[in-house]
Write a protein that holds these residues in place. Sequence first.
Motif, PDB file in Angstrom:
ATOM      1  N   GLU A 193      42.598  22.353  29.300  1.00  0.00           N
ATOM      2  CA  GLU A 193      42.473  22.715  28.104  1.00  0.00           C
ATOM      3  C   GLU A 193      42.392  24.612  28.617  1.00  0.00           C
ATOM      4  O   GLU A 193      43.099  24.350  29.488  1.00  0.00           O
ATOM      5  N   THR A 194      42.991  25.160  27.241  1.00  0.00           N
ATOM      6  CA  THR A 194      43.101  26.508  27.847  1.00  0.00           C
ATOM      7  C   THR A 194      41.762  27.615  26.716  1.00  0.00           C
ATOM      8  O   THR A 194      41.044  26.532  26.395  1.00  0.00           O
ATOM      9  N   LYS A 195      42.100  28.876  27.423  1.00  0.00           N
ATOM     10  CA  LYS A 195      40.846  29.693  26.625  1.00  0.00           C
ATOM     11  C   LYS A 195      41.603  30.711  26.689  1.00  0.00           C
ATOM     12  O   LYS A 195      41.743  30.998  27.722  1.00  0.00           O
ATOM     13  N   LYS A 210      40.512  25.440  22.959  1.00  0.00           N
ATOM     14  CA  LYS A 210      42.281  24.170  22.610  1.00  0.00           C
ATOM     15  C   LYS A 210      41.953  23.240  24.620  1.00  0.00           C
ATOM     16  O   LYS A 210      42.204  23.308  25.100  1.00  0.00           O
ATOM     17  N   ILE A 211      41.224  21.946  23.434  1.00  0.00           N
ATOM     18  CA  ILE A 211      41.688  20.559  24.465  1.00  0.00           C
ATOM     19  C   ILE A 211      42.464  20.246  24.349  1.00  0.00           C
ATOM     20  O   ILE A 211      42.419  19.594  22.825  1.00  0.00           O
ATOM     21  N   ASN A 212      43.671  19.750  25.153  1.00  0.00           N
ATOM     22  CA  ASN A 212      45.131  18.341  24.451  1.00  0.00           C
ATOM     23  C   ASN A 212      45.396  18.521  23.464  1.00  0.00           C
ATOM     24  O   ASN A 212      45.493  18.110  22.680  1.00  0.00           O
ATOM     25  N   VAL A 215      42.742  22.006  18.251  1.00  0.00           N
ATOM     26  CA  VAL A 215      42.099  22.994  18.732  1.00  0.00           C
ATOM     27  C   VAL A 215      40.468  22.672  18.869  1.00  0.00           C
ATOM     28  O   VAL A 215      39.448  21.698  17.977  1.00  0.00           O
ATOM     29  N   PHE A 216      39.096  23.297  19.894  1.00  0.00           N
ATOM     30  CA  PHE A 216      38.424  22.612  19.978  1.00  0.00           C
ATOM     31  C   PHE A 216      36.827  23.558  19.347  1.00  0.00           C
ATOM     32  O   PHE A 216      36.256  23.506  18.768  1.00  0.00           O
ATOM     33  N   GLU A 217      37.098  24.647  19.647  1.00  0.00           N
ATOM     34  CA  GLU A 217      36.220  25.793  20.337  1.00  0.00           C
ATOM     35  C   GLU A 217      36.635  27.009  19.695  1.00  0.00           C
ATOM     36  O   GLU A 217      37.154  27.326  20.075  1.00  0.00           O
ATOM     37  N   PHE A 218      36.034  27.849  18.870  1.00  0.00           N
ATOM     38  CA  PHE A 218      36.428  29.260  18.703  1.00  0.00           C
ATOM     39  C   PHE A 218      35.368  29.749  18.024  1.00  0.00           C
ATOM     40  O   PHE A 218      34.242  29.482  17.621  1.00  0.00           O
ATOM     41  N   GLN A 219      35.617  31.415  18.082  1.00  0.00           N
ATOM     42  CA  GLN A 219      35.182  32.442  17.702  1.00  0.00           C
ATOM     43  C   GLN A 219      35.792  33.430  16.923  1.00  0.00           C
ATOM     44  O   GLN A 219      36.817  33.764  17.638  1.00  0.00           O
ATOM     45  N   ARG A 231      32.325  24.921  16.682  1.00  0.00           N
ATOM     46  CA  ARG A 231      32.277  23.346  17.789  1.00  0.00           C
ATOM     47  C   ARG A 231      33.012  22.194  16.988  1.00  0.00           C
ATOM     48  O   ARG A 231      32.494  22.193  16.185  1.00  0.00           O
ATOM     49  N   GLU A 232      34.464  22.394  17.102  1.00  0.00           N
ATOM     50  CA  GLU A 232      35.111  20.427  16.231  1.00  0.00           C
ATOM     51  C   GLU A 232      35.079  21.168  14.626  1.00  0.00           C
ATOM     52  O   GLU A 232      34.992  22.334  14.408  1.00  0.00           O
ATOM     53  N   MET A 233      34.495  20.678  14.048  1.00  0.00           N
ATOM     54  CA  MET A 233      33.959  21.020  12.806  1.00  0.00           C
ATOM     55  C   MET A 233      32.255  21.218  12.307  1.00  0.00           C
ATOM     56  O   MET A 233      32.198  21.945  10.956  1.00  0.00           O
TER      57      MET A 233
END
Length: 238
Positions: A193-195, A210-212, A215-219, A231-233
């Motif tokens: 996981e990175t942020k 990002k997870i693995n 992109v998992f979550e963004f603003q 968050r995802e879709m």
Amino acid sequence: MDKNKQIRWGLIIVTLFFVGLAVDHFFLHILFQEKLKEQQRQEEVIPTTEKPEALKLETHPSSPTAVQLEDSQSTAGSQAGFQEKATACMGPELGKSATPDDLVSELEKTNPVVKSQFQLENTHIQLPDGSQRRLHMIIADNTNHKNARELRYYKMDADGLPERIDLKPEQTYNPKPEFVQSLISQGTIIYHETKDTKTLKDGTSMVLTKINDKVFEFQIFNPGGKTLSCREMACLCR
């Protein structure tokens, strides 16, 4: 009947009439409304349908971005819904993106990153004997060095709880990449996981998790004042 008696009877009748109205108001309006409210309160405490079991991503418990989703439906989203929110916030071209990865990639391609700020990194590895280690890299807050990083290293005990492994100061604060890699190379990465916070050429800022490597979550905060949060879709445009 003399005039005084007529007045007294008249007063009695008027009094009884108003007493009757008061009683009627009390029973039909006050007591009835209270009874109705009590019935509604009783109905509200009766559960309807239970939420699906929460989905949990196994991140380090001390991680500020450890994710616990409320339920599977809250993040499922749809491609159409994702594209609708992306179009509303980012415009029709970026709204064509099929996934968050596509959107972020296209955004950075057309509007290059001019500044990137590390926030955290979590790496879980599994050793050949089946045990696990966790590396938790965060921004150090107890040094005078700008952008200093702190490495926290853990092993999992018999109950699956993290137990910190002490490192030397030079291994803890701004550790050399070679040392970090030596810890990772002991086993196989099972979670990463990175942020990061990024600033783009036109002033747009983005907080990206990002997870693995996906992109998992963004603003995304664009200069026009709109914010796209996904968050995802599942997304919101404000």
